[in-house]
Design a protein around this motif. Structure first.
Motif, PDB file in Angstrom:
ATOM      1  N   GLY A 290      62.058  42.251  40.014  1.00 33.39           N
ATOM      2  CA  GLY A 290      60.993  43.065  39.375  1.00 33.39           C
ATOM      3  C   GLY A 290      59.793  42.341  39.193  1.00 33.39           C
ATOM      4  N   GLY A 291      59.502  41.475  39.958  1.00 26.49           N
ATOM      5  CA  GLY A 291      58.349  40.436  39.737  1.00 26.49           C
ATOM      6  C   GLY A 291      57.495  40.430  40.955  1.00 26.49           C
ATOM      7  N   ILE A 292      56.129  40.514  40.643  1.00 20.43           N
ATOM      8  CA  ILE A 292      55.190  40.092  41.861  1.00 20.43           C
ATOM      9  C   ILE A 292      53.954  39.085  41.194  1.00 20.43           C
ATOM     10  CG2 ILE A 292      55.435  42.277  43.033  1.00 20.43           C
ATOM     11  CD1 ILE A 292      53.102  43.520  41.603  1.00 20.43           C
ATOM     12  N   THR A 293      53.214  38.825  41.961  1.00 21.12           N
ATOM     13  CA  THR A 293      51.979  38.055  41.832  1.00 21.12           C
ATOM     14  C   THR A 293      50.831  38.587  41.976  1.00 21.12           C
ATOM     15  OG1 THR A 293      53.522  35.947  41.725  1.00 21.12           O
ATOM     16  CG2 THR A 293      51.143  35.621  41.566  1.00 21.12           C
ATOM     17  N   ALA A 294      49.864  38.884  40.976  1.00 18.52           N
ATOM     18  CA  ALA A 294      48.352  39.291  41.215  1.00 18.52           C
ATOM     19  C   ALA A 294      47.629  38.145  41.721  1.00 18.52           C
ATOM     20  CB  ALA A 294      47.968  40.147  40.116  1.00 18.52           C
ATOM     21  N   VAL A 295      46.882  38.196  42.815  1.00 18.30           N
ATOM     22  CA  VAL A 295      46.007  36.925  43.081  1.00 18.30           C
ATOM     23  C   VAL A 295      44.645  37.452  43.376  1.00 18.30           C
ATOM     24  CG1 VAL A 295      45.796  35.044  44.876  1.00 18.30           C
ATOM     25  CG2 VAL A 295      48.050  36.036  44.513  1.00 18.30           C
ATOM     26  N   ARG A 296      43.719  36.623  42.603  1.00 15.54           N
ATOM     27  CA  ARG A 296      42.125  36.853  42.684  1.00 15.54           C
ATOM     28  C   ARG A 296      41.647  35.329  42.998  1.00 15.54           C
ATOM     29  NH1 ARG A 296      39.451  41.403  40.028  1.00 15.54           N
ATOM     30  NH2 ARG A 296      40.096  42.332  42.068  1.00 15.54           N
ATOM     31  N   GLY A 297      41.037  34.984  43.949  1.00 21.62           N
ATOM     32  CA  GLY A 297      40.569  33.588  43.993  1.00 21.62           C
ATOM     33  C   GLY A 297      41.691  32.730  44.070  1.00 21.62           C
ATOM     34  N   GLU A 298      41.711  31.623  43.026  1.00 18.57           N
ATOM     35  CA  GLU A 298      42.538  30.630  42.588  1.00 18.57           C
ATOM     36  C   GLU A 298      43.394  30.976  41.565  1.00 18.57           C
ATOM     37  OE1 GLU A 298      42.913  27.733  44.317  1.00 18.57           O
ATOM     38  OE2 GLU A 298      41.271  28.497  45.821  1.00 18.57           O
ATOM     39  N   GLU A 299      43.242  32.192  40.948  1.00 18.55           N
ATOM     40  CA  GLU A 299      44.127  32.523  39.964  1.00 18.55           C
ATOM     41  C   GLU A 299      45.226  33.333  40.439  1.00 18.55           C
ATOM     42  OE1 GLU A 299      41.961  33.369  35.997  1.00 18.55           O
ATOM     43  OE2 GLU A 299      40.247  33.666  37.363  1.00 18.55           O
ATOM     44  N   ARG A 300      46.264  33.172  39.757  1.00 15.38           N
ATOM     45  CA  ARG A 300      47.636  33.904  39.829  1.00 15.38           C
ATOM     46  C   ARG A 300      48.147  34.402  38.512  1.00 15.38           C
ATOM     47  NH1 ARG A 300      49.408  32.728  45.034  1.00 15.38           N
ATOM     48  NH2 ARG A 300      51.666  33.342  44.237  1.00 15.38           N
ATOM     49  N   ILE A 301      48.507  35.703  38.499  1.00 16.78           N
ATOM     50  CA  ILE A 301      49.096  36.282  37.337  1.00 16.78           C
ATOM     51  C   ILE A 301      50.261  36.830  37.738  1.00 16.78           C
ATOM     52  CG2 ILE A 301      48.490  37.790  35.592  1.00 16.78           C
ATOM     53  CD1 ILE A 301      46.486  35.978  35.378  1.00 16.78           C
ATOM     54  N   GLU A 302      51.479  36.415  37.114  1.00 13.25           N
ATOM     55  CA  GLU A 302      52.548  37.001  37.406  1.00 13.25           C
ATOM     56  C   GLU A 302      52.849  38.425  36.716  1.00 13.25           C
ATOM     57  OE1 GLU A 302      54.894  35.631  39.326  1.00 13.25           O
ATOM     58  OE2 GLU A 302      53.651  33.906  39.656  1.00 13.25           O
ATOM     59  N   VAL A 303      53.387  39.391  37.289  1.00 14.24           N
ATOM     60  CA  VAL A 303      53.477  40.732  36.619  1.00 14.24           C
ATOM     61  C   VAL A 303      55.061  41.140  36.932  1.00 14.24           C
ATOM     62  CG1 VAL A 303      52.811  43.212  36.633  1.00 14.24           C
ATOM     63  CG2 VAL A 303      51.116  41.316  37.185  1.00 14.24           C
ATOM     64  N   THR A 304      55.796  41.361  35.916  1.00 13.32           N
ATOM     65  CA  THR A 304      57.103  41.912  35.975  1.00 13.32           C
ATOM     66  C   THR A 304      57.359  43.230  35.382  1.00 13.32           C
ATOM     67  OG1 THR A 304      57.884  40.517  34.116  1.00 13.32           O
ATOM     68  CG2 THR A 304      58.083  39.464  36.214  1.00 13.32           C
TER      69      THR A 304
END
Length: 485
Positions: free
Chosen positions: A94-108
């Motif tokens: 159930g996990g994806i990763t939101a990516v904006r520029g160099e930042e990565r936010i895990e979303v589960t």
């Protein structure tokens, strides 16, 4: 949990322009944008895990994890609609990763875990209806908190209280948590060491009783956790407080427990001596006492050497006719055994090489004499070796080894520090300790008329011996004159 704590959010909460903060720690702007994107799509989302824990501690916060009421497909659609790139990093769980520029936010997604058939990963997961269900599956109370910029802190298991009590406590029944994922036992020790906490008594009891479950975990995962424990500088505490799980991680430590050294130079058995050496070695690097401030990470090679420096003592033990114990050959055999252990645990090859060198020579007699110190430096010279660092670490482990013995041995610390200073001076003066540090090269000898071949190497070694013995300065012309070529 049988029941969820329902939160009537109504419309998606509005996140204010002013950057919200938890315990004075501002929420990262990108994380707030991810929350907004998910909630404007009608989903519920929270920041969870390590960021919440560290913000409550007033410690530096790094990666941000978010959990969400939607499926990964719904989260992906919501994020893409707001211009985020999305990596499908763990959709099985159930996990994806939101990516904006160099930042990565895990979303589960909120989830329940199925059976852990391999003692490490759930066989399956299913969507949960509320965040409380998701928090219930987590490992420790300090990691089972959620925070939202308008709804505030959600702390079902009193993780904030455990932070105040400086305690690592399993969520729910500790044995069940460890049976689900045996690696959590080493994680408990790593968190306790990293934060300078203690493991709560019931959880600590489960560590001891469940320790054999660690056999089912891949050795490289065990090695990664052990490396993390050593990196805290508090691995000595781990050995003393949680011996069952540490010996399950490295079975060769087991014979060291309670092994009487029968020596007036040692006040402790082999295992307790190792623990105290680890403690001193770690203290040489720690610059923060409460785990909340910046720390200088201990050298991995030094810490692995401290952990394994006497691993071969039980196998090398002999008792003389006066009842005195001896461990002849234990540094050499220990280096071989350490290489086997570190290879099994998938330690980096450079760390393994350097640690084994330190183990091999940690007990070598040394004197504050120029020639002796240069010869020891030569033992730590070669392709890829950082001789100045390794010599400093040799003195570190000798110091730690000395302070882990009987008080009558402590006088040697002064000698160690004198030798450390002498080595610094030798390095600053460009004294030669290996053929590679000679002011004379093979090309110089060929230019002087020596034919290429084995004689070149023999002459360089002769020149090195002469300058180490103080017969000639480490200068090109002086060395050529001494060789008379």
């Amino acid at each position: 949990m049988d029941e969820c704590l329902h939160i009537d959010t109504g419309a998606a909460p509005s996140i204010t322009v002013e950057q919200p903060a938890l315990n004075g720690t501002p929420a990262p702007a990108t994380a707030l944008e991810v929350l907004r994107a998910l909630e404007e799509a009608g989903l519920e989302a929270w920041i969870v895990g390590g960021w919440v824990r560290d913000a409550l501690r007033g410690a530096p916060c790094h990666d941000v994890d978010i959990c969400c009421s939607g499926t990964w497909q719904q989260s992906e659609a919501a994020l893409k609609a707001e211009g985020f790139k999305v990596a499908r990093s763990g959709i099985k769980f159930g996990g994806i990763t939101a990516v904006r520029g160099e930042e990565r936010i895990e979303v589960t997604s909120y989830r329940f875990d199925g059976f852990y058939t391999d003692g490490r990963h759930p066989e399956s997961v299913r969507l949960a209806q509320c965040v409380e269900d998701d928090l219930a599956r987590r490992d420790f109370t300090v990691n089972a908190m959620a925070w939202h910029p308008t709804r505030g802190l959600l702390d079902v298991y009193d993780g904030a209280g455990d932070l105040r009590r400086r305690m690592i406590r399993a969520v729910g029944e500790p044995r069940r948590r460890f049976e689900e994922d045996a690696l959590r036992m080493l994680r408990a020790v790593r968190f306790a060491c990293r934060l300078d906490f203690v493991v709560e008594p019931q959880t600590a009891s489960a560590l001891a009783s469940c320790a054999p479950l660690l056999d089912a975990v891949a050795r490289e995962r065990v090695g990664w956790e052990l490396d993390g424990i050593l990196a805290t500088g508090r691995a000595g505490d781990a050995l003393l407080r949680y011996p069952d799980i540490m010996c399950a991680a490295i079975p060769e430590l087991g014979p060291c427990r309670g092994f009487d050294q029968h020596s007036r130079y040692h006040a402790f058995d082999v295992y307790d001596h190792i623990a105290r050496v680890l403690t001193v070695a770690g203290e040489l690097s720690l610059s923060s006492v409460d785990g909340a401030g910046p720390e200088a990470a201990p050298s991995p090679s030094l810490m692995w050497a401290a952990l394994l420096h006497d691993i071969a003592k039980p196998a090398c033990f002999t008792l003389d006719d006066r009842g005195c114990g001896h461990f002849y050959g234990h540094p050499e055999r220990g280096a071989e055994q350490a290489r086997e252990i570190m290879h099994r645990l998938a330690c980096p090859s450079e760390v393994m090489r350097d640690a084994c060198l330190l183990i091999r020579y940690h007990d070598r007699p040394m004197s504050a004499e120029r020639s002796d110190l240069l010869r020891v430096m030569g033992l730590f010279a070669g392709s890829g070796l950082d001789t100045p660092r390794l010599m400093n670490e040799l003195f570190d482990i000798k110091r730690a080894d000395t302070l882990g013995k009987a008080p009558s041995c402590f006088y040697y610390v002064k000698d160690i520090e004198r030798m450390r200073e002498m080595v610094r001076e030798l390095l600053a003066n460009n004294e030669a300790y290996s053929v590679g540090t000679l002011a004379l090269s093979g090309a110089d000898l060929i230019a002087a008329g020596v034919a290429p071949g084995p004689r070149i190497g023999a002459l360089l070694r002769r020149a090195l011996d002469a300058t180490v013995d103080g017969l000639v300065p480490n200068k090109r012309d002086d060395l050529l004159a001494y060789l008379d070529v």
